[in-house]
Design an enzyme around this catalytic site. Structure first.
Site, short mmCIF file in Angstrom:
data_model
loop_
_atom_site.label_atom_id
_atom_site.label_comp_id
_atom_site.label_asym_id
_atom_site.label_seq_id
_atom_site.Cartn_x
_atom_site.Cartn_y
_atom_site.Cartn_z
N SER A 66 0.80 -1.24 0.00
CA SER A 66 0.00 0.00 0.00
C SER A 66 0.83 1.28 0.00
O SER A 66 0.28 2.36 -0.25
CB SER A 66 -0.96 0.00 1.19
OG SER A 66 -2.03 -0.88 0.97
N LYS A 69 0.55 3.26 -3.08
CA LYS A 69 -0.62 4.11 -3.32
C LYS A 69 -0.25 5.60 -3.36
O LYS A 69 -0.83 6.36 -4.13
CB LYS A 69 -1.67 3.87 -2.23
CG LYS A 69 -2.28 2.48 -2.24
CD LYS A 69 -3.17 2.24 -1.01
CE LYS A 69 -3.77 0.85 -1.02
NZ LYS A 69 -4.57 0.56 0.19
N TYR A 194 -2.50 -3.17 -10.77
CA TYR A 194 -2.48 -2.85 -9.33
C TYR A 194 -1.64 -3.86 -8.54
O TYR A 194 -0.86 -3.48 -7.66
CB TYR A 194 -3.91 -2.81 -8.80
CG TYR A 194 -4.00 -2.48 -7.33
CD1 TYR A 194 -3.75 -1.19 -6.87
CD2 TYR A 194 -4.34 -3.45 -6.40
CE1 TYR A 194 -3.83 -0.88 -5.53
CE2 TYR A 194 -4.42 -3.14 -5.04
CZ TYR A 194 -4.16 -1.86 -4.62
OH TYR A 194 -4.23 -1.56 -3.28
N TYR A 246 -4.09 3.52 7.57
CA TYR A 246 -5.40 2.88 7.56
C TYR A 246 -6.31 3.50 8.63
O TYR A 246 -6.27 4.71 8.84
CB TYR A 246 -5.27 1.35 7.74
CG TYR A 246 -4.33 0.70 6.75
CD1 TYR A 246 -4.52 0.86 5.38
CD2 TYR A 246 -3.26 -0.08 7.18
CE1 TYR A 246 -3.67 0.26 4.47
CE2 TYR A 246 -2.40 -0.68 6.27
CZ TYR A 246 -2.61 -0.51 4.91
OH TYR A 246 -1.77 -1.10 4.02
N VAL A 264 1.16 -3.74 3.91
CA VAL A 264 1.02 -5.01 4.62
C VAL A 264 2.25 -5.91 4.48
O VAL A 264 2.29 -6.99 5.08
CB VAL A 264 -0.25 -5.77 4.20
CG1 VAL A 264 -1.49 -5.01 4.61
CG2 VAL A 264 -0.24 -6.09 2.71
#
Length: 310
Positions: A66, A69, A194, A246, A264
């Site tokens: 992540s 992102k 992705y 998160y 993660v």
């Protein structure tokens, strides 16, 4: 902050936080990540003056997951402009787990709340220019090569394949958004891009340099070249503060106060103006999906050196 954190201090702190590695669990829902050992720890700081200090397994590579992102958001903003991106993805924290579909059902036209949750990140990847998934990922890798001045960085085929084959919830998010015209094109191709994006591999020194570039308002510390516009770099750092950890982002802001993004894989990148970039790696995760050791180490660092931006 004028004092630098020495290698000796980093060595000492890694040993202090090492026992916490067994308080969490490695992300076993992605089979390729389940092989990692909880005590494989590393930390690096890329200072504002261009110097780097690191400790632990600082040459070992891990996947961005992540953390990608934030980088994908910067590229999508550069490709499309701010108005286009935020017509399709919101700017608000969610307070829900990163994989939640709940908020999509509450909003019309099913616009993801922010680019740091999976729905928003999938929409952002969909916006990156490129005819094929490999072209999109190739452009993202070229962007990372530019940010790190390191053309050796690649994605892990094993991890990407492992994630692609088990990404049923992300497929559901994409199909839901496609139904509501948030994304276009092939769901499978967007998911292919992705999962490869998330599987890009770096070590803590490379990741700290990426954090330092965001901290330096998008300007490369060595060449002084503007790689990301100052405005877009600020947007990305703001999302790191409000959504980067998160649904633990609020607690992290209070306890640590460093703009940061976790993944993660167990990596966390921090970005501090006039200080530099910080990268921590510890694959054991807490219940929110954040590195247990990473959070402990960043909290120690922030408290000892008064790094909070608040």
């Amino acid at each position: 902050m004028s004092d630098k954190i020495s290698k000796e201090v980093l060595t000492e702190w890694l040993e202090i936080v090492r026992p916490f590695a067994h308080d969490g669990h490695v992300a076993d829902y992605i089979p390729a990540l389940a092989k990692k050992h909880p005590e494989d720890l590393a930390v690096a700081i890329h200072y504002h003056d261009g110097t780097t200090v690191s400790e632990g397994r600082d040459e070992d590579c891990f996947t961005l997951q992540s953390i990608s992102k934030v980088i994908a958001l910067a590229l999508a903003l550069m490709d499309n402009g701010e108005d286009y991106v935020f017509e399709r993805v919101g700017m608000e924290p969610s307070g829900d787990p990163f994989h939640s579909i709940y908020r999509l059902e509450q909003h019309n036209p099913s616009k993801p709340l922010n680019p740091m949750i999976n729905a928003g990140a999938l929409a952002v990847t969909n916006m990156i220019h490129g005819v094929t998934p490999d072209e999109k990922v190739g452009r993202l890798l070229s962007f990372i090569h530019e940010m790190t001045d390191d053309h050796s960085i690649r994605h892990s085929e094993e991890v990407a394949s492992s994630e692609f084959e088990t990404a049923f919830l992300n497929r559901a998010l994409l199909y839901y958004m496609k139904q509501h015209q948030v994304v276009d094109g092939s769901v499978e191709e967007t998911l292919d891009a992705y999962t490869k994006q998330c599987a890009i591999e770096v070590n803590v020194k490379q990741l700290a340099r990426i954090g330092a570039l965001f901290a330096n308002e998008g300007r490369d510390l060595d060449s002084n070249r503007q790689i990301i516009s100052k405005h877009f770099a600020r947007i990305c750092k703001t999302f790191m503060v409000t959504c980067g950890m998160y649904d633990a982002s609020g607690a992290f802001a209070i306890k640590v106060g460093i703009p940061a993004k976790s993944g993660v894989s167990g990596a966390v990148v921090g970005s501090l103006n006039k200080f530099g970039g910080i990268a921590v790696y510890g694959p054991a995760l807490d219940e929110k999906g954040n590195s247990v050791v990473g959070l402990k180490l960043l909290e120690m660092m922030s408290n000892r050196y008064d790094l909070s931006i608040f």
